[in-house]
Design a protein around this motif. Structure first.
Motif, PDB file in Angstrom:
ATOM      1  N   PRO A 101       0.839  -1.205   0.000  1.00 27.91           N
ATOM      2  CA  PRO A 101       0.000   0.000   0.000  1.00 27.91           C
ATOM      3  C   PRO A 101       0.874   1.256   0.000  1.00 27.91           C
ATOM      4  O   PRO A 101       1.997   1.247   0.514  1.00 27.91           O
ATOM      5  N   VAL A 102       0.371   2.302  -0.601  1.00 26.41           N
ATOM      6  CA  VAL A 102       1.134   3.560  -0.657  1.00 26.41           C
ATOM      7  C   VAL A 102       1.323   4.080   0.764  1.00 26.41           C
ATOM      8  O   VAL A 102       0.349   4.266   1.497  1.00 26.41           O
ATOM      9  N   PRO A 103       2.565   4.273   1.191  1.00 26.09           N
ATOM     10  CA  PRO A 103       2.804   4.718   2.568  1.00 26.09           C
ATOM     11  C   PRO A 103       2.317   6.135   2.808  1.00 26.09           C
ATOM     12  O   PRO A 103       2.352   6.985   1.922  1.00 26.09           O
ATOM     13  N   SER A 104       1.868   6.379   4.011  1.00 25.95           N
ATOM     14  CA  SER A 104       1.383   7.705   4.384  1.00 25.95           C
ATOM     15  C   SER A 104       2.561   8.669   4.515  1.00 25.95           C
ATOM     16  O   SER A 104       3.538   8.373   5.211  1.00 25.95           O
ATOM     17  N   PRO A 105       2.493   9.828   3.850  1.00 21.12           N
ATOM     18  CA  PRO A 105       3.595  10.813   3.964  1.00 21.12           C
ATOM     19  C   PRO A 105       3.813  11.291   5.392  1.00 21.12           C
ATOM     20  O   PRO A 105       4.933  11.622   5.772  1.00 21.12           O
ATOM     21  N   GLU A 106       2.742  11.336   6.186  1.00 23.09           N
ATOM     22  CA  GLU A 106       2.875  11.782   7.569  1.00 23.09           C
ATOM     23  C   GLU A 106       3.574  10.717   8.415  1.00 23.09           C
ATOM     24  O   GLU A 106       4.423  11.033   9.259  1.00 23.09           O
ATOM     25  N   LYS A 107       3.240   9.471   8.175  1.00 25.03           N
ATOM     26  CA  LYS A 107       3.812   8.392   8.968  1.00 25.03           C
ATOM     27  C   LYS A 107       5.207   8.024   8.498  1.00 25.03           C
ATOM     28  O   LYS A 107       6.085   7.675   9.304  1.00 25.03           O
ATOM     29  N   PRO A 116       7.679   9.940   6.218  1.00 31.16           N
ATOM     30  CA  PRO A 116       8.099  11.078   5.371  1.00 31.16           C
ATOM     31  C   PRO A 116       9.237  10.731   4.420  1.00 31.16           C
ATOM     32  O   PRO A 116       9.365  11.359   3.375  1.00 31.16           O
ATOM     33  N   PHE A 117      10.067   9.737   4.762  1.00 31.33           N
ATOM     34  CA  PHE A 117      11.182   9.369   3.892  1.00 31.33           C
ATOM     35  C   PHE A 117      10.725   8.573   2.678  1.00 31.33           C
ATOM     36  O   PHE A 117      11.520   8.282   1.782  1.00 31.33           O
ATOM     37  N   LEU A 118       9.418   8.233   2.622  1.00 32.41           N
ATOM     38  CA  LEU A 118       8.875   7.508   1.467  1.00 32.41           C
ATOM     39  C   LEU A 118       7.829   8.344   0.731  1.00 32.41           C
ATOM     40  O   LEU A 118       7.013   7.793  -0.018  1.00 32.41           O
TER      41      LEU A 118
END
Length: 488
Positions: free
Chosen positions: A319-325, A327-329
Motif C-alpha cells: 500500500p502507498v505509505p502515508s507521507p505523515e507516517k 516522510p522518507f517515502l
C-alpha cells in the motif's frame, strides 16, 4: 632525454635536474593513466547499460546506452497488438549470439579498429531503422542490430584489456570499463528522459551520433599497449608482474609473424610465414578449465539476479505509505512507483560494485568467487518468501520497503561484484608459456571472450524462470487476499 638518466649526477644542479625529471615523468605517467582510465570508462559507458522493459521500466540486461534509447523509442512505436516478448527476444538473442558465437567462429589476430568500426556502423544503422521506418519488422531489425553491436562491443573491449602490460595496467583498464558499464544504466535512462520530449524519431536520430564516440576514442585518445612498455611505473603499478616466461616480445608489424626456429619446432604443422589462428580443439582445451572456475559462479549470479529483477521485484508492492507516517517515502505516490524504485536501487548498487576495482578496492580472492552467487541465492529465497507469504504485514509498509530496499541493494552489489571480479581474474591470468607471443596473446583474448557465454546463459535461464515466477507469486498473493498485483 630520459629523466632517470640524471639519477647518478651530483651537486645542486644535478639534484634539481633529477627532481625536475621525476616531476615530468610523474606528470606524464598521470596523463597516460588518465587517458587509459577515461577511455575504458567511455567504452563501457557508451557500450553497456540497462534498457527499458516492454511492460514496466527496466529489464536488467547488459546492452548499450545507445540501446536504452533505441528500445525505449521502439516500444513507443510498436503497436499494442505486437507481443512485448517479441521485442525482448530481438533485444536478447542477437547479443547472446555475438558474445557466444564470435569467439568460437573468429580466427587469427583481432583487428580492433575494424571490429569497433563495424560495431559503430551497426549501432547507427539500428538506430536509424528504428527512427526512420514505421514497419514493425524494420524496427525490430534495428533493435536486433543494436543488440548485436552491443554484445560484440562488450566482448571486444574485454579482449582489448588483455593486450596491455604489465597485468596491473590491464586490470586498471578493465576496472574502469566495468565502472562505465555500471554507470551506463543511469546515464542512458537520464539521457533518454531528456531526449524523449523531442519525439522518438528526432530523439533517436540525434542520438545516432553517439556510436561515433567509440572509434574516435579508440583512434585518438586511448594509449596503445606499447606506451606502457616504455613507461616507468611506480611499485604500486608493477607489483604483480608476470613470470619471466611471459615477458613481452615486440610483435612484427606485418600480419605474417615470422617465427623462431624454436617456435617452429614447437608447432611444426604451421608454415613459418602462416598467420597464427587457434583451432577448434585449441579453444575447447582453453575453455574446459574455465567452466567451474569462472563460468559457473557468473552463470549462477546472473540467473538468480535476473530472476529477482524480472520475476520477483514486480510483485514486491505494498500500500502507498502515508507521507505523515513515513516522510522518507513520500516520493511513492502509487503502487506503480515500487518497481522503478527497486530498479533505481539495483542500478545504483551495480554501479558502485562494478566500480570497486577502479575505486582502489582489492579484488575478491579466487576462493570466494562463488560467494556472490551464494548470497544471491539467499536473497532470491528471502524476497520470494516475502512476496508469497507476506512475512512483513502490509500495515508495516515502511519496514517492508526498507527491508526490500536493503536486500535489492545487496543483490546489486553481488551482481556487480561478480561481474568485475570474474573478468578481472581472467584478465590477470598470465599468458601461456608458449614461446610464440602472438599465440599466447590470442589464447588470452579468447579466454576472456568466452566467459560471456556464462552471463548470457544466465540471462536466458532467468527469462524462462521469471514469467512463471511472477505469475505464481501474484497468485499466492491473491490467495491470501492481497490484490495489489492485479491492479498494475
Amino acid at each position: 632525454m630520459d629523466p632517470r638518466a640524471h639519477t647518478d649526477l651530483r651537486g645542486d644542479d644535478g639534484i634539481e635536474e633529477t627532481d625536475e625529471g621525476k616531476d615530468l615523468e610523474s606528470a606524464e605517467r598521470r596523463r597516460i593513466m588518465f587517458r587509459m582510465g577515461s577511455s575504458f570508462f567511455l567504452f563501457g559507458l557508451i557500450n553497456n547499460g540497462l534498457h527499458s522493459s516492454p511492460e514496466r521500466i527496466a529489464i536488467s540486461y547488459p546492452t548499450a546506452v545507445l540501446y536504452v534509447i533505441v528500445l525505449s523509442a521502439a516500444l513507443d512505436l510498436v503497436p499494442a497488438d505486437v507481443p512485448k516478448g517479441v521485442v525482448a527476444f530481438f533485444n536478447i538473442a542477437p547479443a547472446f549470439v555475438a558474445k557466444v558465437g564470435w569467439p568460437v567462429l573468429s580466427t587469427g589476430k583481432i583487428r580492433y579498429s575494424r571490429r569497433l568500426s563495424g560495431c559503430c556502423a551497426l549501432s547507427v544503422l539500428g538506430m536509424l531503422l528504428v527512427s526512420a521506418f514505421e514497419f514493425v519488422w524494420m524496427r525490430l531489425l534495428g533493435i536486433a542490430l543494436a543488440s548485436f553491436a552491443s554484445g560484440l562491443g562488450e566482448l571486444t573491449f574485454l579482449q582489448l584489456s588483455t593486450t596491455y602490460r604489465p597485468p596491473s595496467i590491464a586490470g586498471f583498464g578493465l576496472g574502469y570499463f566495468s565502472s562505465g558499464t555500471g554507470a551506463a544504466g543511469l546515464v542512458g535512462a537520464f539521457l533518454w528522459w531528456n531526449l524523449r520530449g523531442l519525439g522518438v524519431r528526432i530523439g533517436v536520430g540525434i542520438s545516432a551520433v553517439l556510436p561515433f564516440i567509440i572509434p574516435l576514442v579508440y583512434g585518438l585518445w586511448v594509449p596503445r599497449p606499447a606506451v606502457f612498455e616504455m613507461l616507468s611505473l611506480p611499485p604500486s603499478y608493477d607489483t604483480d608482474e608476470l613470470p619471466p616466461t611471459d615477458a613481452y616480445t615486440p610483435l612484427a608489424e606485418s600480419d605474417d609473424v615470422i617465427r623462431s626456429e624454436e617456435d617452429a619446432a614447437t608447432y611444426p604443422q604451421r608454415h613459418p610465414h602462416m598467420p597464427i589462428a587457434l583451432s577448434v580443439d585449441d579453444k575447447r582445451r582453453l575453455v574446459k578449465p574455465l567452466v567451474l572456475k569462472y563460468m559457473l559462479p557468473l552463470f549462477c549470479v546472473y540467473m538468480f539476479e535476473y530472476t529477482i529483477n524480472q520475476g520477483i521485484a514486480p510483485t514486491l508492492i505494498y500500500p502507498v505509505p502515508s507521507p505523515e507516517k513515513y516522510p522518507f517515502l513520500r516520493f511513492i505516490h502509487s503502487i506503480r512507483d515500487y518497481y522503478p524504485l527497486w530498479q533505481l536501487v539495483y542500478q545504483a548498487a551495480v554501479f558502485l560494485s562494478r566500480s570497486s576495482i577502479s575505486l582502489g578496492l582489492p579484488p575478491l580472492p579466487m576462493n570466494v568467487l562463488y560467494l556472490p552467487a551464494l548470497i544471491q541465492a539467499i536473497i532470491l529465497f528471502l524476497l520470494a518468501l516475502e512476496s508469497a507469504l507476506g512475512i512483513i504485514p502490509d500495515t508495516s509498509e515502511g519496514l517492508a520497503v526498507s527491508a526490500c530496499f536493503l536486500l535489492i541493494a545487496l543483490e546489486g552489489f553481488c551482481g556487480g561484484s561478480a561481474y568485475v571480479n570474474v573478468f578481472f581474474r581472467v584478465n590477470q591470468e598470465p599468458l601461456s608459456s608458449s614461446v610464440d607471443h602472438e599465440r599466447a596473446k590470442q589464447e588470452k583474448e579468447f579466454k576472456i571472450g568466452s566467459i560471456g557465454l556464462a552471463d548470457s546463459l544466465g540471462i536466458l535461464a532467468a527469462s524462462l524462470l521469471a514469467v512463471p515466477t511472477e505469475v505464481g507469486l501474484c497468485r499466492a498473493q491473491v490467495d491470501r487476499g492481497k490484490m495489489l498485483c492485479k491492479n498494475l
